[in-house]
Design a protein around this motif. Structure first.
Motif, PDB file in Angstrom:
ATOM      1  N   MET A   1       0.854  -1.194   0.000  1.00  0.00           N
ATOM      2  CA  MET A   1       0.000   0.000   0.000  1.00  0.00           C
ATOM      3  C   MET A   1       0.882   1.234   0.000  1.00  0.00           C
ATOM      4  O   MET A   1       1.738   1.406   0.865  1.00  0.00           O
ATOM      5  CB  MET A   1      -0.900   0.006   1.238  1.00  0.00           C
ATOM      6  N   GLY A   2       0.717   2.080  -1.009  1.00  0.00           N
ATOM      7  CA  GLY A   2       1.520   3.281  -1.130  1.00  0.00           C
ATOM      8  C   GLY A   2       0.926   4.445  -0.367  1.00  0.00           C
ATOM      9  O   GLY A   2      -0.173   4.369   0.192  1.00  0.00           O
ATOM     10  N   ARG A   3       1.676   5.528  -0.354  1.00  0.00           N
ATOM     11  CA  ARG A   3       1.229   6.738   0.334  1.00  0.00           C
ATOM     12  C   ARG A   3      -0.018   7.292  -0.357  1.00  0.00           C
ATOM     13  O   ARG A   3      -0.042   7.504  -1.560  1.00  0.00           O
ATOM     14  CB  ARG A   3       2.341   7.785   0.311  1.00  0.00           C
ATOM     15  N   GLY A   4      -1.074   7.529   0.417  1.00  0.00           N
ATOM     16  CA  GLY A   4      -2.317   8.043  -0.130  1.00  0.00           C
ATOM     17  C   GLY A   4      -3.290   6.986  -0.592  1.00  0.00           C
ATOM     18  O   GLY A   4      -4.437   7.324  -0.931  1.00  0.00           O
ATOM     19  N   ASP A   5      -2.874   5.721  -0.650  1.00  0.00           N
ATOM     20  CA  ASP A   5      -3.796   4.661  -1.069  1.00  0.00           C
ATOM     21  C   ASP A   5      -4.790   4.356   0.050  1.00  0.00           C
ATOM     22  O   ASP A   5      -4.471   4.515   1.240  1.00  0.00           O
ATOM     23  CB  ASP A   5      -3.027   3.387  -1.423  1.00  0.00           C
ATOM     24  N   PRO A   6      -5.988   3.900  -0.281  1.00  0.00           N
ATOM     25  CA  PRO A   6      -6.952   3.526   0.762  1.00  0.00           C
ATOM     26  C   PRO A   6      -6.432   2.382   1.626  1.00  0.00           C
ATOM     27  O   PRO A   6      -5.801   1.447   1.125  1.00  0.00           O
ATOM     28  CB  PRO A   6      -8.187   3.097  -0.037  1.00  0.00           C
ATOM     29  N   THR A   7      -6.680   2.475   2.910  1.00  0.00           N
ATOM     30  CA  THR A   7      -6.302   1.392   3.812  1.00  0.00           C
ATOM     31  C   THR A   7      -7.223   0.197   3.597  1.00  0.00           C
ATOM     32  O   THR A   7      -8.218   0.271   2.870  1.00  0.00           O
ATOM     33  CB  THR A   7      -6.378   1.865   5.264  1.00  0.00           C
ATOM     34  N   ASN A   8      -6.890  -0.916   4.247  1.00  0.00           N
ATOM     35  CA  ASN A   8      -7.732  -2.107   4.123  1.00  0.00           C
ATOM     36  C   ASN A   8      -9.142  -1.849   4.649  1.00  0.00           C
ATOM     37  O   ASN A   8     -10.131  -2.348   4.095  1.00  0.00           O
ATOM     38  CB  ASN A   8      -7.087  -3.278   4.856  1.00  0.00           C
ATOM     39  N   ARG A  27      -7.533 -10.226 -19.904  1.00  0.00           N
ATOM     40  CA  ARG A  27      -7.641 -10.069 -18.464  1.00  0.00           C
ATOM     41  C   ARG A  27      -7.742  -8.590 -18.104  1.00  0.00           C
ATOM     42  O   ARG A  27      -7.118  -7.743 -18.733  1.00  0.00           O
ATOM     43  CB  ARG A  27      -6.418 -10.678 -17.773  1.00  0.00           C
ATOM     44  N   ARG A  28      -8.498  -8.284 -17.045  1.00  0.00           N
ATOM     45  CA  ARG A  28      -8.652  -6.905 -16.595  1.00  0.00           C
ATOM     46  C   ARG A  28      -7.932  -6.723 -15.268  1.00  0.00           C
ATOM     47  O   ARG A  28      -7.894  -7.620 -14.431  1.00  0.00           O
ATOM     48  CB  ARG A  28     -10.130  -6.559 -16.418  1.00  0.00           C
ATOM     49  N   ARG A  29      -7.387  -5.555 -15.110  1.00  0.00           N
ATOM     50  CA  ARG A  29      -6.776  -5.206 -13.828  1.00  0.00           C
ATOM     51  C   ARG A  29      -7.850  -5.156 -12.751  1.00  0.00           C
ATOM     52  O   ARG A  29      -8.984  -4.724 -12.994  1.00  0.00           O
ATOM     53  CB  ARG A  29      -6.090  -3.851 -13.940  1.00  0.00           C
ATOM     54  N   ASP A  30      -7.507  -5.598 -11.555  1.00  0.00           N
ATOM     55  CA  ASP A  30      -8.492  -5.560 -10.485  1.00  0.00           C
ATOM     56  C   ASP A  30      -8.804  -4.115 -10.127  1.00  0.00           C
ATOM     57  O   ASP A  30      -8.025  -3.197 -10.381  1.00  0.00           O
ATOM     58  CB  ASP A  30      -7.961  -6.311  -9.264  1.00  0.00           C
ATOM     59  N   HIS A  31      -9.958  -3.927  -9.527  1.00  0.00           N
ATOM     60  CA  HIS A  31     -10.432  -2.585  -9.213  1.00  0.00           C
ATOM     61  C   HIS A  31      -9.448  -1.845  -8.302  1.00  0.00           C
ATOM     62  O   HIS A  31      -9.239  -0.646  -8.473  1.00  0.00           O
ATOM     63  CB  HIS A  31     -11.800  -2.667  -8.530  1.00  0.00           C
ATOM     64  N   ARG A  32      -8.876  -2.517  -7.352  1.00  0.00           N
ATOM     65  CA  ARG A  32      -8.071  -1.817  -6.359  1.00  0.00           C
ATOM     66  C   ARG A  32      -6.856  -1.150  -6.997  1.00  0.00           C
ATOM     67  O   ARG A  32      -6.543   0.003  -6.673  1.00  0.00           O
ATOM     68  CB  ARG A  32      -7.636  -2.778  -5.249  1.00  0.00           C
ATOM     69  N   THR A  33      -6.175  -1.829  -7.895  1.00  0.00           N
ATOM     70  CA  THR A  33      -5.009  -1.244  -8.546  1.00  0.00           C
ATOM     71  C   THR A  33      -5.402  -0.028  -9.375  1.00  0.00           C
ATOM     72  O   THR A  33      -4.737   1.017  -9.327  1.00  0.00           O
ATOM     73  CB  THR A  33      -4.324  -2.287  -9.441  1.00  0.00           C
ATOM     74  N   VAL A  34      -6.490  -0.144 -10.122  1.00  0.00           N
ATOM     75  CA  VAL A  34      -6.914   0.957 -10.977  1.00  0.00           C
ATOM     76  C   VAL A  34      -7.399   2.135 -10.145  1.00  0.00           C
ATOM     77  O   VAL A  34      -7.076   3.294 -10.432  1.00  0.00           O
ATOM     78  CB  VAL A  34      -7.999   0.478 -11.948  1.00  0.00           C
ATOM     79  N   ILE A  35      -8.183   1.873  -9.099  1.00  0.00           N
ATOM     80  CA  ILE A  35      -8.690   2.962  -8.264  1.00  0.00           C
ATOM     81  C   ILE A  35      -7.548   3.647  -7.525  1.00  0.00           C
ATOM     82  O   ILE A  35      -7.561   4.873  -7.343  1.00  0.00           O
ATOM     83  CB  ILE A  35      -9.753   2.424  -7.297  1.00  0.00           C
ATOM     84  N   ASN A  36      -6.548   2.896  -7.097  1.00  0.00           N
ATOM     85  CA  ASN A  36      -5.380   3.532  -6.500  1.00  0.00           C
ATOM     86  C   ASN A  36      -4.711   4.481  -7.493  1.00  0.00           C
ATOM     87  O   ASN A  36      -4.233   5.559  -7.120  1.00  0.00           O
ATOM     88  CB  ASN A  36      -4.380   2.471  -6.033  1.00  0.00           C
ATOM     89  N   GLY A  37      -4.682   4.080  -8.772  1.00  0.00           N
ATOM     90  CA  GLY A  37      -4.125   4.968  -9.791  1.00  0.00           C
ATOM     91  C   GLY A  37      -4.969   6.211  -9.990  1.00  0.00           C
ATOM     92  O   GLY A  37      -4.436   7.320 -10.165  1.00  0.00           O
ATOM     93  N   ILE A  38      -6.293   6.058  -9.968  1.00  0.00           N
ATOM     94  CA  ILE A  38      -7.176   7.222 -10.106  1.00  0.00           C
ATOM     95  C   ILE A  38      -6.997   8.173  -8.929  1.00  0.00           C
ATOM     96  O   ILE A  38      -6.886   9.396  -9.100  1.00  0.00           O
ATOM     97  CB  ILE A  38      -8.633   6.765 -10.230  1.00  0.00           C
TER      98      ILE A  38
END
Length: 293
Positions: A1-8, A27-38
């Protein structure tokens, strides 16, 4: 988990409200990786092409944000997290304040192709498309304005994006009409706060009639010119407006809500060309405070 990413814990609150990832080819990237990018882009304001490689292809992240902004997915997610907060008593309806903030538009936000308003029956057309793209020109250049309401916990409840030169008072009714929090137990959604606070910019006979008709108590100071005009008309001017100084002190909550929202650099400065994409960017920034508290 990077800085600013949502916690668990934050992700657990958010995950149940996300669309089910379907299969469209590979294959699609999982939501968590993409939302962290957004969230990373909204927080830093960098161009989409400059997203770090840890979030995958920048095209995937950008396209999902654009698509969810167009079909109203971000609005649905914001409504869902507000419903969760209201169901456990974390949404303060006792006092909701309204205000606006101006956002300077970057040169990359200009130049969108102008076209006629689309036909409503076209599903592929973004819901929040507008001919002016929410941009106004002033001496300082291109600007847009965010009109929003904030509750006692300094979290946004509803908002509206307009060109920067639009006034505050004419937008008050439309912003209040956007307050809609469903009730999980059933019944009509909650659309009316107990009390509304605003500054002098929202003082008008039209707004006060609307609040009285909906039985919303309000604390809005009367400007000096309106007060003088009412006195000059005598009995035809109507009664003096009520004003509660103690309640008016809580108007700082919406100011703190705006400061919290504009911590995101993509909100403080608009980089999105299309109004519906910027609307989605504001929705993303508005979802985060509901997950954090």
């Amino acid at each position: 988990m990077g800085r600013g990413d949502p916690t668990n814990a934050e992700w657990a609150r958010l995950e149940s409200h996300l669309p089910i990832a379907g299969r469209r080819g590979g294959r699609r990237r999982d939501h968590r990786t993409v939302i962290n990018g957004i969230l990373f882009r909204v927080r830093t304001g960098i161009p989409w092409r400059d997203l770090p490689e840890q979030f995958g292809s920048w095209k995937t992240v950008c396209e999902r944000h654009r698509r969810w902004s167009a079909d109203g997915t971000w609005d649905q997610i914001l409504c869902a997290v507000q419903t969760d907060a209201d169901s456990v008593g974390r949404l303060d309806w006792s006092m909701v304040s309204i205000d606006s903030t101006s956002c300077r538009a970057h040169q990359h936000a200009a130049g969108a192709r102008k076209k006629k308003a689309p036909c409503p029956e076209k599903r592929s057309t973004p819901r929040h498309h507008r001919p002016d793209e929410g941009l106004g020109r002033s001496r300082g250049g291109l600007t847009c304005k965010i009109h929003l309401t904030g509750e006692g916990g300094c979290r946004p409840v509803a908002f509206l994006v307009t060109p920067g030169q639009w006034g505050d008072a004419p937008q008050m009714i439309e912003v209040l009409e956007r307050i809609r929090v469903p009730r999980p137990q059933g019944g009509h959604p909650r659309t009316r706060p107990d009390h509304l606070g605003g500054d002098k910019a929202y003082s008008s006979r039209r707004n006060r009639r609307y609040l009285r008709r909906r039985q919303i108590k309000h604390t809005i100071p009367e400007p000096r010119d309106q007060r003088a005009n009412r006195r000059r008309r005598g009995s035809m001017g109507g009664r003096p407006t009520g004003f509660d100084r103690e309640m008016y002190k809580r108007r700082n909550e919406v100011e703190r809500t705006i400061n919290r929202l504009k911590n995101a650099r993509a909100i403080a400065t608009r980089y999105d060309k299309r109004a519906y994409v910027f609307h989605g960017t504001v929705s993303v920034a508005a979802v985060r405070p509901w997950l954090q508290d």
